[in-house]
Design a protein around this motif. Structure first.
Motif, PDB file in Angstrom:
ATOM      1  N   THR A   1       2.453   0.641 -12.261  1.00  0.00           N
ATOM      2  CA  THR A   1       1.466   1.650 -11.891  1.00  0.00           C
ATOM      3  C   THR A   1       1.712   2.266 -10.520  1.00  0.00           C
ATOM      4  OG1 THR A   1       0.003  -0.059 -10.985  1.00  0.00           O
ATOM      5  CG2 THR A   1      -0.337   0.582 -13.289  1.00  0.00           C
ATOM      6  N   GLU A   2       2.612   1.681  -9.747  1.00  0.00           N
ATOM      7  CA  GLU A   2       2.895   2.257  -8.428  1.00  0.00           C
ATOM      8  C   GLU A   2       4.274   1.817  -7.975  1.00  0.00           C
ATOM      9  OE1 GLU A   2       0.718   2.307  -4.093  1.00  0.00           O
ATOM     10  OE2 GLU A   2      -0.529   2.173  -5.906  1.00  0.00           O
ATOM     11  N   ARG A   3       4.972   2.692  -7.299  1.00  0.00           N
ATOM     12  CA  ARG A   3       6.347   2.432  -6.884  1.00  0.00           C
ATOM     13  C   ARG A   3       6.588   2.960  -5.479  1.00  0.00           C
ATOM     14  NH1 ARG A   3       8.724   7.379 -10.662  1.00  0.00           N
ATOM     15  NH2 ARG A   3       7.861   9.023  -9.345  1.00  0.00           N
ATOM     16  N   THR A   4       7.627   2.459  -4.842  1.00  0.00           N
ATOM     17  CA  THR A   4       8.040   2.926  -3.526  1.00  0.00           C
ATOM     18  C   THR A   4       9.549   3.136  -3.527  1.00  0.00           C
ATOM     19  OG1 THR A   4       6.277   1.750  -2.372  1.00  0.00           O
ATOM     20  CG2 THR A   4       8.188   2.362  -1.068  1.00  0.00           C
ATOM     21  N   VAL A   5       9.997   4.248  -2.977  1.00  0.00           N
ATOM     22  CA  VAL A   5      11.435   4.487  -2.853  1.00  0.00           C
ATOM     23  C   VAL A   5      11.986   3.605  -1.745  1.00  0.00           C
ATOM     24  CG1 VAL A   5      13.221   6.150  -2.248  1.00  0.00           C
ATOM     25  CG2 VAL A   5      11.323   6.844  -3.711  1.00  0.00           C
ATOM     26  N   VAL A   6      12.967   2.771  -2.084  1.00  0.00           N
ATOM     27  CA  VAL A   6      13.641   1.929  -1.092  1.00  0.00           C
ATOM     28  C   VAL A   6      14.763   2.699  -0.427  1.00  0.00           C
ATOM     29  CG1 VAL A   6      14.944  -0.213  -0.754  1.00  0.00           C
ATOM     30  CG2 VAL A   6      13.058  -0.141  -2.384  1.00  0.00           C
ATOM     31  N   GLY A   7      15.460   3.526  -1.197  1.00  0.00           N
ATOM     32  CA  GLY A   7      16.574   4.306  -0.683  1.00  0.00           C
ATOM     33  C   GLY A   7      17.434   4.781  -1.834  1.00  0.00           C
ATOM     34  N   GLN A   8      18.627   5.250  -1.501  1.00  0.00           N
ATOM     35  CA  GLN A   8      19.560   5.743  -2.505  1.00  0.00           C
ATOM     36  C   GLN A   8      20.855   4.963  -2.452  1.00  0.00           C
ATOM     37  OE1 GLN A   8      20.296   9.944  -2.706  1.00  0.00           O
ATOM     38  NE2 GLN A   8      18.161  10.502  -2.397  1.00  0.00           N
TER      39      GLN A   8
ATOM     40  N   THR B   1       0.804  -1.209   0.000  1.00  0.00           N
ATOM     41  CA  THR B   1       0.000   0.000   0.000  1.00  0.00           C
ATOM     42  C   THR B   1       0.839   1.262   0.000  1.00  0.00           C
ATOM     43  OG1 THR B   1      -0.081  -0.102   2.422  1.00  0.00           O
ATOM     44  CG2 THR B   1      -1.875  -1.131   1.216  1.00  0.00           C
ATOM     45  N   THR B   2       2.097   1.187   0.422  1.00  0.00           N
ATOM     46  CA  THR B   2       2.934   2.366   0.466  1.00  0.00           C
ATOM     47  C   THR B   2       3.405   2.715  -0.935  1.00  0.00           C
ATOM     48  OG1 THR B   2       3.703   1.669   2.623  1.00  0.00           O
ATOM     49  CG2 THR B   2       4.962   3.396   1.511  1.00  0.00           C
ATOM     50  N   SER B   3       3.275   3.969  -1.329  1.00  0.00           N
ATOM     51  CA  SER B   3       3.725   4.352  -2.662  1.00  0.00           C
ATOM     52  C   SER B   3       4.036   5.827  -2.689  1.00  0.00           C
ATOM     53  CB  SER B   3       2.658   4.036  -3.701  1.00  0.00           C
ATOM     54  OG  SER B   3       1.541   4.868  -3.500  1.00  0.00           O
ATOM     55  N   ILE B   4       4.737   6.233  -3.745  1.00  0.00           N
ATOM     56  CA  ILE B   4       4.971   7.645  -3.960  1.00  0.00           C
ATOM     57  C   ILE B   4       3.677   8.275  -4.442  1.00  0.00           C
ATOM     58  CG2 ILE B   4       6.200   9.280  -5.433  1.00  0.00           C
ATOM     59  CD1 ILE B   4       8.534   7.475  -5.384  1.00  0.00           C
ATOM     60  N   SER B   5       3.329   9.387  -3.875  1.00  0.00           N
ATOM     61  CA  SER B   5       2.123  10.052  -4.325  1.00  0.00           C
ATOM     62  C   SER B   5       2.340  10.598  -5.727  1.00  0.00           C
ATOM     63  CB  SER B   5       1.779  11.210  -3.381  1.00  0.00           C
ATOM     64  OG  SER B   5       2.850  12.135  -3.342  1.00  0.00           O
ATOM     65  N   SER B   6       1.283  10.666  -6.504  1.00  0.00           N
ATOM     66  CA  SER B   6       1.382  11.167  -7.871  1.00  0.00           C
ATOM     67  C   SER B   6       0.227  12.117  -8.139  1.00  0.00           C
ATOM     68  CB  SER B   6       1.344  10.007  -8.864  1.00  0.00           C
ATOM     69  OG  SER B   6       0.147   9.293  -8.706  1.00  0.00           O
ATOM     70  N   ASN B   7       0.449  12.974  -9.130  1.00  0.00           N
ATOM     71  CA  ASN B   7      -0.589  13.943  -9.480  1.00  0.00           C
ATOM     72  C   ASN B   7      -1.579  13.318 -10.444  1.00  0.00           C
ATOM     73  OD1 ASN B   7       0.720  15.892  -7.945  1.00  0.00           O
ATOM     74  ND2 ASN B   7       2.111  16.367  -9.635  1.00  0.00           N
ATOM     75  N   THR B   8      -2.286  12.308  -9.975  1.00  0.00           N
ATOM     76  CA  THR B   8      -3.223  11.601 -10.834  1.00  0.00           C
ATOM     77  C   THR B   8      -4.580  12.282 -10.797  1.00  0.00           C
ATOM     78  OG1 THR B   8      -2.110   9.530 -10.388  1.00  0.00           O
ATOM     79  CG2 THR B   8      -4.335   9.400 -11.264  1.00  0.00           C
ATOM     80  N   THR B   9      -5.096  12.592 -11.963  1.00  0.00           N
ATOM     81  CA  THR B   9      -6.421  13.172 -12.084  1.00  0.00           C
ATOM     82  C   THR B   9      -7.282  12.217 -12.876  1.00  0.00           C
ATOM     83  OG1 THR B   9      -5.410  15.347 -12.154  1.00  0.00           O
ATOM     84  CG2 THR B   9      -7.719  15.194 -12.821  1.00  0.00           C
ATOM     85  N   LEU B  10      -8.462  11.932 -12.380  1.00  0.00           N
ATOM     86  CA  LEU B  10      -9.332  10.973 -13.048  1.00  0.00           C
ATOM     87  C   LEU B  10     -10.385  11.699 -13.864  1.00  0.00           C
ATOM     88  CD1 LEU B  10      -9.951   8.305 -10.287  1.00  0.00           C
ATOM     89  CD2 LEU B  10      -8.296   8.255 -12.133  1.00  0.00           C
ATOM     90  N   PHE B  11     -10.450  11.338 -15.132  1.00  0.00           N
ATOM     91  CA  PHE B  11     -11.510  11.811 -16.011  1.00  0.00           C
ATOM     92  C   PHE B  11     -12.259  10.580 -16.480  1.00  0.00           C
ATOM     93  CE2 PHE B  11      -8.158  14.904 -16.182  1.00  0.00           C
ATOM     94  CZ  PHE B  11      -8.812  16.115 -16.123  1.00  0.00           C
ATOM     95  N   VAL B  12     -13.458  10.368 -16.002  1.00  0.00           N
ATOM     96  CA  VAL B  12     -14.187   9.150 -16.311  1.00  0.00           C
ATOM     97  C   VAL B  12     -15.359   9.476 -17.227  1.00  0.00           C
ATOM     98  CG1 VAL B  12     -15.435   7.195 -15.361  1.00  0.00           C
ATOM     99  CG2 VAL B  12     -13.543   8.205 -14.083  1.00  0.00           C
ATOM    100  N   SER B  13     -15.439   8.758 -18.312  1.00  0.00           N
ATOM    101  CA  SER B  13     -16.553   8.897 -19.241  1.00  0.00           C
ATOM    102  C   SER B  13     -16.986   7.507 -19.666  1.00  0.00           C
ATOM    103  CB  SER B  13     -16.134   9.723 -20.462  1.00  0.00           C
ATOM    104  OG  SER B  13     -17.180   9.769 -21.391  1.00  0.00           O
ATOM    105  N   CYS B  14     -18.072   7.021 -19.084  1.00  0.00           N
ATOM    106  CA  CYS B  14     -18.538   5.660 -19.325  1.00  0.00           C
ATOM    107  C   CYS B  14     -17.405   4.684 -19.018  1.00  0.00           C
ATOM    108  CB  CYS B  14     -19.046   5.506 -20.754  1.00  0.00           C
ATOM    109  SG  CYS B  14     -20.483   6.551 -21.096  1.00  0.00           S
ATOM    110  N   ARG B  15     -16.966   3.890 -20.032  1.00  0.00           N
ATOM    111  CA  ARG B  15     -15.924   2.897 -19.818  1.00  0.00           C
ATOM    112  C   ARG B  15     -14.679   3.218 -20.628  1.00  0.00           C
ATOM    113  NH1 ARG B  15     -18.608  -1.798 -17.828  1.00  0.00           N
ATOM    114  NH2 ARG B  15     -16.997  -3.218 -18.555  1.00  0.00           N
ATOM    115  N   SER B  16     -14.569   4.453 -21.109  1.00  0.00           N
ATOM    116  CA  SER B  16     -13.393   4.806 -21.894  1.00  0.00           C
ATOM    117  C   SER B  16     -12.219   5.093 -20.972  1.00  0.00           C
ATOM    118  CB  SER B  16     -13.675   6.035 -22.758  1.00  0.00           C
ATOM    119  OG  SER B  16     -14.001   7.132 -21.938  1.00  0.00           O
ATOM    120  N   VAL B  17     -11.010   4.898 -21.486  1.00  0.00           N
ATOM    121  CA  VAL B  17      -9.818   5.040 -20.665  1.00  0.00           C
ATOM    122  C   VAL B  17      -8.831   5.973 -21.335  1.00  0.00           C
ATOM    123  CG1 VAL B  17      -7.872   3.842 -19.622  1.00  0.00           C
ATOM    124  CG2 VAL B  17     -10.091   2.740 -19.711  1.00  0.00           C
ATOM    125  N   TYR B  18      -8.399   6.999 -20.595  1.00  0.00           N
ATOM    126  CA  TYR B  18      -7.307   7.854 -21.030  1.00  0.00           C
ATOM    127  C   TYR B  18      -6.268   7.768 -19.930  1.00  0.00           C
ATOM    128  CZ  TYR B  18      -4.744  12.151 -21.929  1.00  0.00           C
ATOM    129  OH  TYR B  18      -3.761  13.066 -22.175  1.00  0.00           O
TER     130      TYR B  18
END
Length: 640
Positions: free
Chosen positions: A121-128, A18-35
């Motif tokens: 689709t999702e990632r977590t920083v382990v370190g450097q 469940t831990t992940s880097i936050s992202s600027n995801t914006t959802l635009f939903v129109s029926c079942r189409s995917v962008y």
């Protein structure tokens, strides 16, 4: 016109953390189409992906999370009908439909419906590491090139979904890592030896192929992105490493004594498999459960690296599961052990230099035959390889773990490190690598590798004046190191056997506890196998589009007559035996004869079930390793 995707059929998502880097995801939903908007800093930072009936468009964009800007705006265009891949300058598309953030393209895999695109689709920083970010894979998604499954029969749809679940099974296995700017598939010493021309190649081309787990998935796209204008698309492809990465910043006291310790384990794709099903060596010299583990120390002085390897005993042997708790290992008699043994050692010498082979298996009992054959082959070779046998169970019986220091003292002269100063000056190289094995290359191996790594690390701290003369590392430092190596043991064990490692109580606490022994028993019972999923993911088995129609699918398994007959007879025999015990008011010679008959039937039937035990165990259906072992074991008369 935007293409409408049935998310229930064409898209599958996987999640295991469940831990992940936050992202600027914006959802635009129109029926079942995917962008789809996707964010990937693999030389490109963000990606906007458009889906039309004809193409996927993968367009780089800026990544606000990592504060990076993309200069090359060329898009990756994937034709959904032909699979052709081109690079072109994209236009400005207006967002519509649903958006999804992704962080990299893992490649494509061909299933019954056709090609399937696999993305992060999702990632977590382990370190450097060396000031470069390392990520773990947290989410992935599969998206079909085909717009529907209507061209498949019901049986094919069922098989297609099962194959898709296998792909997901690998992607949900913990321990998948990647980096956009650092090649984690290579050790520091290998990276130092590369020429500048090699280092400018795309990440997936210069990565160590043994440790790139999505190499098969990348093949379809990468072969079209090797030259010309299309070469710019290589920046979208992301190599995955499978294993373990842990990075911790620790203080020995004061800013000048702050260090970073990393443990990186790389699982090989060659002869990959799971416990009991993948054992020994193949004719090319590749062994099962081969893992390269590197311990890295960064400080104000510079950076050091200590590499160890592990791998199955390089002989032809099997331990195919049956109804017994622990089937005995068996050498295959009709194989050229010496040739494969030499090929394996030659490969290891080329990759690592001088070797010290440490064998921790029992010198007597079920493992004794392997121990004797291992020593005989080692004595007969002329290679820069030294052999050290240490009967772990015999030496450390009754929880005498202090006796492991006997082995460490013998190996002390062979513990070397690779080291660089901050200014890039090469101080030392690692010319000798210690190869450790037990039967599984898990529990006993984990303990010994931790002790070797700890010895090397403490010596490096003193050598580079991070520890003052006579000063010992603080308890919290050693405690953190123990936990890192115990986590490494758990991860590698989960990937190979389906459960956490045994004996990690010793690695974490420095002593073996009876509670740990009880936990080991529970873990051993809950093993699971991922052989089919691994073979499919790595390309050891390739799916045909006509499976289930023109050709028989290996997923269609027909059990032999014994699978139904023997258990049924056993149930009837037990029922009749119990009836003859309970129902008679008095026992006569006739009733005693019936008791004897049904009791004998119970015993004989149970013996036959145990004798044919491998036929009552779920076996891999796609595994070439398992099928070849079964056939060769049958020749040797040991399949049962």
């Amino acid at each position: 016109m935007w293409f409408f995707i049935d998310l229930n059929e064409s898209t599958a998502c996987i999640r295991h953390r469940t831990t992940s880097i936050s992202s600027n995801t914006t959802l635009f939903v129109s029926c079942r189409s995917v962008y789809v908007v996707c964010d990937q800093p693999c030389l490109v930072q963000s990606i906007i992906r458009h889906i039309t009936p004809e193409n996927f468009y993968v367009v780089p964009a800026d990544d606000a999370t990592l504060n990076t800007t993309v200069a090359d705006k060329r898009a990756l265009v994937i034709n959904r009908l032909s699979g052709a891949v081109t690079c072109d300058y994209g236009g400005d598309w207006t967002p519509c439909g649903e958006q999804m953030t992704i962080y990299g393209i893992l490649g494509t895999i061909r299933l019954i419906s056709g090609l399937v695109l696999v993305v992060v689709t999702e990632r977590t920083v382990v370190g450097q590491l060396n000031k470069q970010l390392i990520f773990s894979l947290d989410n992935a998604a599969t998206i079909q090139y085909s717009r529907s499954l209507t061209h498949l029969t019901e049986a094919q749809i069922r098989m297609h979904k099962e194959y898709l679940e296998m792909v997901m099974q690998v992607l949900t296995t913990p321990g998948l890592y990647f980096s956009y700017t650092y090649d984690i598939t290579h050790t520091l010493q290998r990276l130092q030896d590369f020429s500048p021309d090699f280092l400018v190649k795309p990440m997936y081309l210069r990565a160590e192929s043994r440790f790139v787990w999505n190499g098969h998935l990348l093949h379809e796209l990468s072969r079209q992105l090797v030259s010309g204008a299309e070469a710019a698309g290589a920046k979208f492809l992301l190599p995955l490493m499978h294993g373990f990465v842990s990075i911790r910043g620790l203080e020995l006291g004061g800013d000048q004594r702050r260090v970073t310790v990393a443990v990186v384990s790389r699982r090989s794709t060659e002869r990959a498999g799971t416990r009991l099903y993948a054992r020994g060596v193949d004719s090319d010299g590749r062994v099962a459960n081969f893992v390269e583990t590197e311990q890295i120390l960064e400080s104000v002085w510079g950076i050091t690296s200590f590499v160890q390897i592990r791998g199955s005993i390089p002989l032809f042997w099997t331990q195919l599961p049956n109804l017994r708790y622990k089937p005995p290992p068996t050498l295959l008699a009709h194989e050229d052990h010496k040739a494969a043994f030499l090929r394996h050692l030659d490969l290891e010498v080329i990759d690592y230099g001088q070797l010290v082979c440490v064998s921790l298996i029992d010198q007597h009992g079920a493992e004794g035959q392997l121990a004797q054959a291992f020593k005989q082959n080692m004595d007969a070779i002329n290679r820069p390889v030294r052999y050290e046998a240490f009967d772990f169970h015999a030496e450390c019986r009754k929880l005498r773990w202090d006796r492991l220091n006997i082995l460490i003292d013998r190996l002390q002269p062979d513990i070397e490190e690779f080291s660089l100063k901050r200014d890039g000056t090469l101080v030392s190289q690692q010319y000798t690598v210690i190869r450790t094995n037990c039967i599984d290359c898990l529990d006993r191996t984990n303990v010994v590798q931790y002790m070797l790594a700890n010895t090397c690390l403490l010596a490096a701290l003193k050598k580079h004046t991070m520890l003052r003369p006579g000063e010992e590392a603080p308890y919290f430092f050693e405690d953190a190191l123990k936990n890192m190596w115990a986590d490494n043991a758990d991860m590698l064990s989960t990937q190979y056997s389906g459960t956490g490692a045994l004996k990690t109580d010793f690695t974490r606490t420095g002593k073996r506890t009876r509670q740990g022994m009880i936990k080991d028993g529970i873990n051993s019972i809950t093993l699971m196998w991922l052989v089919d999923a691994i073979d499919l993911f790595l390309g050891q088995y390739k799916v045909s589009s006509d499976e289930g129609v023109l050709t028989k699918s290996p997923l269609e398994v027909n059990r032999g007559w014994k699978y139904i007959t023997f258990p049924l007879i056993l149930c009837v025999a037990i029922a009749m035996f119990c009836a003859n015990v309970i129902t008679p008011s008095e026992y006569t010679s006739g009733s005693m004869m019936w008791l004897l008959f049904w009791g004998s039937m119970c015993g004989v039937t149970f013996s036959m079930i145990m004798y044919y035990g491998h036929e009552f165990v779920d076996a891999p259906r796609l595994s070439a390793i398992y099928k070849s072992y079964r056939s060769r074991s049958s020749l040797d008369g040991v399949a049962r």
